[in-house]
Design an enzyme around this catalytic site. Structure first.
Site, PDB file in Angstrom:
ATOM      1  N   LYS A 112       0.831  -1.208   0.000  1.00 19.69           N
ATOM      2  CA  LYS A 112       0.000   0.000   0.000  1.00 19.69           C
ATOM      3  C   LYS A 112       0.860   1.250   0.000  1.00 19.69           C
ATOM      4  CE  LYS A 112      -4.335  -1.938   1.540  1.00 19.69           C
ATOM      5  NZ  LYS A 112      -5.445  -1.978   2.491  1.00 19.69           N
ATOM      6  N   LYS A 197      -4.133 -10.521  -7.515  1.00 20.04           N
ATOM      7  CA  LYS A 197      -5.382 -10.961  -6.887  1.00 20.04           C
ATOM      8  C   LYS A 197      -6.507 -10.002  -7.269  1.00 20.04           C
ATOM      9  CE  LYS A 197      -5.222  -8.422  -2.556  1.00 20.04           C
ATOM     10  NZ  LYS A 197      -5.473  -8.325  -1.146  1.00 20.04           N
ATOM     11  N   LYS A 200     -10.325  -4.918  -4.428  1.00 19.34           N
ATOM     12  CA  LYS A 200     -11.205  -3.751  -4.387  1.00 19.34           C
ATOM     13  C   LYS A 200     -10.502  -2.500  -4.867  1.00 19.34           C
ATOM     14  CE  LYS A 200     -13.673  -4.674  -0.100  1.00 19.34           C
ATOM     15  NZ  LYS A 200     -13.584  -4.322   1.326  1.00 19.34           N
TER      16      LYS A 200
HETATM   17  P1  AMP Z   1     -11.070  -6.665   2.438  1.00 16.56           P
HETATM   18  O1  AMP Z   1     -11.728  -6.452   1.139  1.00 16.56           O
HETATM   19  O2  AMP Z   1      -9.623  -6.331   2.342  1.00 16.56           O
HETATM   20  O3  AMP Z   1     -11.777  -6.055   3.602  1.00 16.56           O
HETATM   21  O4  AMP Z   1     -11.110  -8.244   2.622  1.00 16.56           O
HETATM   22  C1  AMP Z   1     -12.180  -8.995   3.151  1.00 16.56           C
HETATM   23  C2  AMP Z   1     -11.853 -10.474   3.104  1.00 16.56           C
HETATM   24  O5  AMP Z   1     -11.801 -10.935   1.741  1.00 16.56           O
HETATM   25  C3  AMP Z   1     -10.502 -10.847   3.706  1.00 16.56           C
HETATM   26  O6  AMP Z   1     -10.653 -12.025   4.488  1.00 16.56           O
HETATM   27  C4  AMP Z   1      -9.622 -11.111   2.525  1.00 16.56           C
HETATM   28  O7  AMP Z   1      -8.603 -12.033   2.815  1.00 16.56           O
HETATM   29  C5  AMP Z   1     -10.614 -11.680   1.518  1.00 16.56           C
HETATM   30  N1  AMP Z   1     -10.168 -11.444   0.117  1.00 16.56           N
HETATM   31  C6  AMP Z   1      -9.857 -10.244  -0.443  1.00 16.56           C
HETATM   32  N2  AMP Z   1      -9.506 -10.377  -1.736  1.00 16.56           N
HETATM   33  C7  AMP Z   1      -9.591 -11.708  -2.017  1.00 16.56           C
HETATM   34  C8  AMP Z   1      -9.359 -12.501  -3.194  1.00 16.56           C
HETATM   35  N3  AMP Z   1      -8.983 -11.957  -4.353  1.00 16.56           N
HETATM   36  N4  AMP Z   1      -9.540 -13.840  -3.109  1.00 16.56           N
HETATM   37  C9  AMP Z   1      -9.937 -14.409  -1.956  1.00 16.56           C
HETATM   38  N5  AMP Z   1     -10.174 -13.739  -0.810  1.00 16.56           N
HETATM   39  C10 AMP Z   1     -10.010 -12.400  -0.828  1.00 16.56           C
END
Ligand code: AMP
Ligand code: TRP
Length: 328
Positions: A112, A197, A200
């Protein structure tokens, strides 16, 4: 007593099927067996700039997504992080036993910071201490298991280190949590670049299928998804693009992996992408209908009772921490 689960997601950006398959889907599956607490981590979200005019709305919308995905407030505790001030308080205590070196090694912080221009002089301190707040989230609830995607594994290891350090230096206050990472789906890759990956924060929206995308957008994104050389539709580590797409198909259709391969034997990418789009659309349609159903009033009551329940547990842990550190 049932074992405890804690997890959370940030109300920043739109959730995508990676978030669903890597995290939310497991949250739902674990509800009957465990005592589950699911948090909307709005304090984490502001480690990168957010629009104050829409941030509260996004926070509430994320709660609707949890519920639409199947998180059941009759079984699980759902709450907003900022409604439980103990999170910020424990973060302070834990930051006093955290080391600069270990936080500097966090790959998410490094990524980041890079994305923000790579200038240490300007990198936010919130980004740096982000994992300490995450550790506080988990440790406040004496959590046994933390369902997360692969990208959060390092943060969980830090959480364990901090818990062990505190317990050793001040006396037992925390359960040492374990990560629960799904065997398949923990890392869904971008449709536009299978080396990255699905994220968002990706500027390229074509790489992600968002949970609120409409049918024609989904079809377009899947049609344009990058594929590898070769033609057969199979799971093959040497061909990450098709493996990623087939994984999405496998997880959303519920069809076992070998059957998926059998099903698409002899078929081309065109047929496969058509069927994949159908599976994704049919999965998201009822999901989106459920999101629409929740009124803000119902949500308010669910979040209020969730926060009360959470505070009961968090307050006890924080009191013990304050006692052991001599603060109170
Ligand atoms: P966040 O969007 O960073 O708040 O992530 C929420 C959850 O989604 C976390 O447990 C991440 O590890 C999971 N996550 C985010 N991106 C991915 C992805 N591309 N594949 C699988 N899990 C994901
Ligand atoms: N850092 C996690 C993410 O970006 C979100 C999060 C915050 C979390 N606190 C948590 C996940 C506690 C699990 C447990 O995905």
């Amino acid at each position: 007593m049932r074992k405890r689960i804690f997890s959370g997601a940030q109300p920043t950006g739109e959730l995508h099927i990676g978030n669903y398959l890597g995290a939310l889907k497991n949250w739902v599956a674990l509800q009957n067996e465990y005592d589950c607490i699911y948090c909307i981590v709005n304090l984490h979200g502001i480690t990168l700039p957010q629009d104050p005019l829409t941030y509260r709305r996004k926070t509430l919308d994320l709660a609707k997504i949890y519920l639409a995905a199947g998180v059941d407030p009759a079984h699980s505790t759902v709450f907003i992080q900022s409604d439980v001030p103990e999170h910020a308080e424990l973060t302070w205590v834990l930051s006093c036993i955290s080391r600069m070196g270990e936080l500097e090694r966090m790959t998410q912080f490094k990524d980041k910071m890079q994305k923000g221009g790579g200038n240490r002089e300007r990198a936010g301190v919130g980004l740096f201490t982000y994992p300490v707040l995450m550790a506080a989230d988990i440790l406040l609830y004496q959590t046994d298991l933390v369902p997360i995607g692969q990208d959060q594994k390092q943060h969980l290891e830090l959480t364990r280190d901090l818990a062990e350090r505190f317990n050793r230096d001040f006396g037992e206050a925390f359960v040492i949590p374990e990560a629960f990472i799904p065997p398949v789906g923990a890392k869904i890759q971008s449709l536009a670049d299978p080396a990255k990956k699905m994220s968002k924060s990706d500027e390229n929206a074509a790489g992600s299928i968002f949970l609120l995308d409409k049918a024609d957008t989904i079809t377009k994104k899947i049609k344009r998804a990058v594929t590898d050389s070769g033609t057969d539709i199979s799971f093959d580590p040497a061909r990450p693009a098709i493996t990623n797409l087939l994984t999405i198909y496998h997880l959303l259709s519920g069809m076992p992996k070998d059957e998926c391969v059998e099903h698409f034997r002899g078929k081309g990418y065109g047929d496969f992408k058509g069927e994949l789009a159908e599976v994704v659309i049919e999965f998201l349609r009822p999901f989106q209908e459920r999101v629409e159903q929740y009124a803000d009033d119902d949500l308010g009551a669910i979040l209020k009772s969730g926060a009360e329940k959470a505070r009961g547990i968090a307050g006890e842990t924080l009191a013990a921490v304050y006692r052991k550190t001599g603060i109170k």
